[in-house]
Design an enzyme around this catalytic site. Sequence first.
Site, PDB file in Angstrom:
ATOM      1  N   CYS A 186      -2.968 -14.192  -3.371  1.00  0.00           N
ATOM      2  CA  CYS A 186      -2.646 -14.645  -2.009  1.00  0.00           C
ATOM      3  C   CYS A 186      -2.909 -16.142  -1.868  1.00  0.00           C
ATOM      4  O   CYS A 186      -2.995 -16.652  -0.757  1.00  0.00           O
ATOM      5  CB  CYS A 186      -3.429 -13.843  -0.974  1.00  0.00           C
ATOM      6  SG  CYS A 186      -5.204 -14.004  -1.163  1.00  0.00           S
ATOM      7  N   ASP A 206     -16.136  -3.618  -4.342  1.00  0.00           N
ATOM      8  CA  ASP A 206     -16.194  -4.891  -3.611  1.00  0.00           C
ATOM      9  C   ASP A 206     -17.624  -5.406  -3.700  1.00  0.00           C
ATOM     10  O   ASP A 206     -18.574  -4.621  -3.638  1.00  0.00           O
ATOM     11  CB  ASP A 206     -15.787  -4.716  -2.142  1.00  0.00           C
ATOM     12  CG  ASP A 206     -15.335  -6.027  -1.517  1.00  0.00           C
ATOM     13  OD1 ASP A 206     -14.123  -6.161  -1.215  1.00  0.00           O
ATOM     14  OD2 ASP A 206     -16.196  -6.912  -1.324  1.00  0.00           O
ATOM     15  N   SER A 207     -17.763  -6.722  -3.835  1.00  0.00           N
ATOM     16  CA  SER A 207     -19.119  -7.276  -3.974  1.00  0.00           C
ATOM     17  C   SER A 207     -19.820  -7.399  -2.625  1.00  0.00           C
ATOM     18  O   SER A 207     -21.015  -7.657  -2.570  1.00  0.00           O
ATOM     19  CB  SER A 207     -19.063  -8.640  -4.650  1.00  0.00           C
ATOM     20  OG  SER A 207     -18.231  -9.493  -3.904  1.00  0.00           O
ATOM     21  N   ASP A 235      -6.563  -7.125  -6.147  1.00  0.00           N
ATOM     22  CA  ASP A 235      -6.146  -7.909  -4.971  1.00  0.00           C
ATOM     23  C   ASP A 235      -7.289  -8.845  -4.563  1.00  0.00           C
ATOM     24  O   ASP A 235      -7.922  -8.646  -3.516  1.00  0.00           O
ATOM     25  CB  ASP A 235      -5.772  -6.963  -3.814  1.00  0.00           C
ATOM     26  CG  ASP A 235      -5.255  -7.729  -2.616  1.00  0.00           C
ATOM     27  OD1 ASP A 235      -4.754  -8.858  -2.785  1.00  0.00           O
ATOM     28  OD2 ASP A 235      -5.367  -7.210  -1.479  1.00  0.00           O
ATOM     29  N   ARG A 273       0.844  -1.200   0.000  1.00  0.00           N
ATOM     30  CA  ARG A 273       0.000   0.000   0.000  1.00  0.00           C
ATOM     31  C   ARG A 273       0.884   1.257   0.000  1.00  0.00           C
ATOM     32  O   ARG A 273       0.589   2.238  -0.673  1.00  0.00           O
ATOM     33  CB  ARG A 273      -0.905   0.014   1.237  1.00  0.00           C
ATOM     34  CG  ARG A 273      -1.987  -1.043   1.203  1.00  0.00           C
ATOM     35  CD  ARG A 273      -3.041  -0.810   2.276  1.00  0.00           C
ATOM     36  NE  ARG A 273      -2.744  -1.446   3.536  1.00  0.00           N
ATOM     37  CZ  ARG A 273      -3.344  -2.561   3.974  1.00  0.00           C
ATOM     38  NH1 ARG A 273      -4.262  -3.166   3.251  1.00  0.00           N
ATOM     39  NH2 ARG A 273      -3.043  -3.071   5.143  1.00  0.00           N
ATOM     40  N   PHE A 283     -11.628  -5.252  -5.382  1.00  0.00           N
ATOM     41  CA  PHE A 283     -11.608  -6.125  -4.196  1.00  0.00           C
ATOM     42  C   PHE A 283     -11.074  -5.313  -3.000  1.00  0.00           C
ATOM     43  O   PHE A 283     -10.117  -5.699  -2.339  1.00  0.00           O
ATOM     44  CB  PHE A 283     -10.723  -7.359  -4.423  1.00  0.00           C
ATOM     45  CG  PHE A 283     -11.019  -8.105  -5.692  1.00  0.00           C
ATOM     46  CD1 PHE A 283     -12.023  -9.067  -5.722  1.00  0.00           C
ATOM     47  CD2 PHE A 283     -10.312  -7.845  -6.863  1.00  0.00           C
ATOM     48  CE1 PHE A 283     -12.307  -9.768  -6.901  1.00  0.00           C
ATOM     49  CE2 PHE A 283     -10.594  -8.530  -8.038  1.00  0.00           C
ATOM     50  CZ  PHE A 283     -11.585  -9.492  -8.061  1.00  0.00           C
ATOM     51  N   ALA A 318     -16.694  -7.677  -9.220  1.00  0.00           N
ATOM     52  CA  ALA A 318     -15.495  -7.143  -9.892  1.00  0.00           C
ATOM     53  C   ALA A 318     -15.482  -7.462 -11.384  1.00  0.00           C
ATOM     54  O   ALA A 318     -15.163  -6.606 -12.203  1.00  0.00           O
ATOM     55  CB  ALA A 318     -14.250  -7.727  -9.236  1.00  0.00           C
TER      56      ALA A 318
HETATM   57  N1  SAH Z   1      -7.363  -5.508  -1.005  1.00  0.00           N
HETATM   58  C1  SAH Z   1      -7.903  -5.728   0.303  1.00  0.00           C
HETATM   59  C2  SAH Z   1      -8.107  -7.188   0.645  1.00  0.00           C
HETATM   60  C3  SAH Z   1      -8.951  -7.951  -0.344  1.00  0.00           C
HETATM   61  S1  SAH Z   1      -9.750  -9.320   0.344  1.00  0.00           S
HETATM   62  C4  SAH Z   1      -7.030  -5.029   1.346  1.00  0.00           C
HETATM   63  O1  SAH Z   1      -5.998  -4.436   1.024  1.00  0.00           O
HETATM   64  O2  SAH Z   1      -7.388  -5.084   2.511  1.00  0.00           O
HETATM   65  C5  SAH Z   1     -10.778  -9.792  -0.958  1.00  0.00           C
HETATM   66  C6  SAH Z   1     -12.076  -8.978  -1.104  1.00  0.00           C
HETATM   67  O3  SAH Z   1     -12.673  -9.364  -2.336  1.00  0.00           O
HETATM   68  C7  SAH Z   1     -13.134  -9.226  -0.043  1.00  0.00           C
HETATM   69  O4  SAH Z   1     -13.480  -8.013   0.565  1.00  0.00           O
HETATM   70  C8  SAH Z   1     -14.342  -9.798  -0.795  1.00  0.00           C
HETATM   71  O5  SAH Z   1     -15.589  -9.293  -0.324  1.00  0.00           O
HETATM   72  C9  SAH Z   1     -14.079  -9.295  -2.189  1.00  0.00           C
HETATM   73  N2  SAH Z   1     -14.651 -10.105  -3.276  1.00  0.00           N
HETATM   74  C10 SAH Z   1     -14.697 -11.454  -3.388  1.00  0.00           C
HETATM   75  N3  SAH Z   1     -15.221 -11.813  -4.570  1.00  0.00           N
HETATM   76  C11 SAH Z   1     -15.516 -10.663  -5.242  1.00  0.00           C
HETATM   77  C12 SAH Z   1     -16.064 -10.366  -6.525  1.00  0.00           C
HETATM   78  N4  SAH Z   1     -16.412 -11.338  -7.360  1.00  0.00           N
HETATM   79  N5  SAH Z   1     -16.209  -9.080  -6.880  1.00  0.00           N
HETATM   80  C13 SAH Z   1     -15.841  -8.079  -6.045  1.00  0.00           C
HETATM   81  N6  SAH Z   1     -15.312  -8.303  -4.812  1.00  0.00           N
HETATM   82  C14 SAH Z   1     -15.161  -9.579  -4.421  1.00  0.00           C
END
Ligand code: SAH
Length: 393
Positions: free
Chosen positions: A337, A249-250, A297, A211, A227, A279
């Site tokens: 990850c 975010d979904s 991410d 970040r 995400f 997403a």
């Molecule tokens: N980038 C974040 C961590 C991401 S965790 C950080 O720095 O803290 C992954 C995230 O993706 C979660 O919040 C989850 O709700 C979201 N997610 C999962 N599937 C998704 C999709 N199809 N579309 C959008 N968001 C999604």
Amino acid sequence: MTKIIKLKPGKEESVFRHHPWIFSGAVSNIPEGIEEGDEVCVSSSKGDILGTGHYQIGSITVRILEFGTDHLTEDFYARRLESAYRLRENLNLIRPDNNCYRLVHGEGDFLPGLVVDIYGDTAVMQAHSPGMHFARHKIAEALTMIPNARIRNVYYKSDTTLPYKAHLDPDNEYLIGSYDGNIAIENGLQFNIDWLKGQKTGFFVDQRENRSLLERFASGRTVLNMFCYTGGFSVYAMRGGAKSVDSVDSSSKAAALTDANIMLNFPDDSRHHTYDTDAFKFLADMEKDKYDLIILDPPAFAKHRSAIKNGLIGYRKLNAKAFEKIKKGGVLFTFSCSQAITKDMFRMAVFTAAAKSGRKVRILYQLSQPADHPVDISHPEGEYLKGLVLYVE
Ligand code: SAH
């Protein structure tokens, strides 16, 4: 008396190299009356004691915590936790402008099965093994005793991390102290951490350095944070002087958390917008050339080896969309990850997506997990976070 699990002849090699896992195929006997989570000694086929750990039913029979004869007392945990704390101090992660960090990263801190994240004076603890679950009270006490650490509250949150078949059904609860605020500071930025209802321990501490790097790219850019979860990358992009930041975010809870964190740091700043949507749909619908800094991410697309193939298809598709739409001269921060997906597999998926898009792409940075998520060289499986910063022409 601590029960002893004896290894089959020739199966001692990995223990001599201090790999902490004993697989079921290496074990010659399971002592009578042993229960899941019990402390056990592991001996060579000749009977020499090699280490002490936690017994578990499944493919990993023992997770070794101590390569010696020490018992897993509160004092043992106190010494391990103090040593973990000293490392974070040496890394200069404990400062007035930074009070959130990972204190225990499982095998990387010689405590297999345990994760502890610190948010100010609250420790959020997750057990991944029955042994750590049964040791939770000892560990909680030891956490509050670490000299200078000033941990006053210990929240235990293992409802989703313990093996389902062990039927432990743990309550999420404060083992020590109680709720006294949930705002943590990372590199001078404030974050609401929702350890009660959020994912994992409430925050992805592992992206802190990535970040920070993003912040340096943000000035004047139009940023898309896919995400976003708590909006970590978005808040840094705002401080870095981004022209605008869109977070996606979904999960509506995640979108609300992002909004709250932007409000906390940049109240009434019209540069930021949150989209509570899928997403892949967002990427398909968005106009071309709108963004020149994109963060991908996603959650782990491959949680197990059996899911590697589909996971790689997911990474390829996701990155392909970003390459197709990012503005010329744009920068893409892309991550995986998934522990089951190696660095090379992830690179191949991203490079294939880049090649198909016909864009000219260069690697600017190759990213990983930060130093408070150390990897024990005897346990290379501890490496999981992979990232690339790409310049797209
Ligand atoms: N980038 C974040 C961590 C991401 S965790 C950080 O720095 O803290 C992954 C995230 O993706 C979660 O919040 C989850 O709700 C979201 N997610 C999962 N599937 C998704 C999709 N199809 N579309 C959008 N968001 C999604």
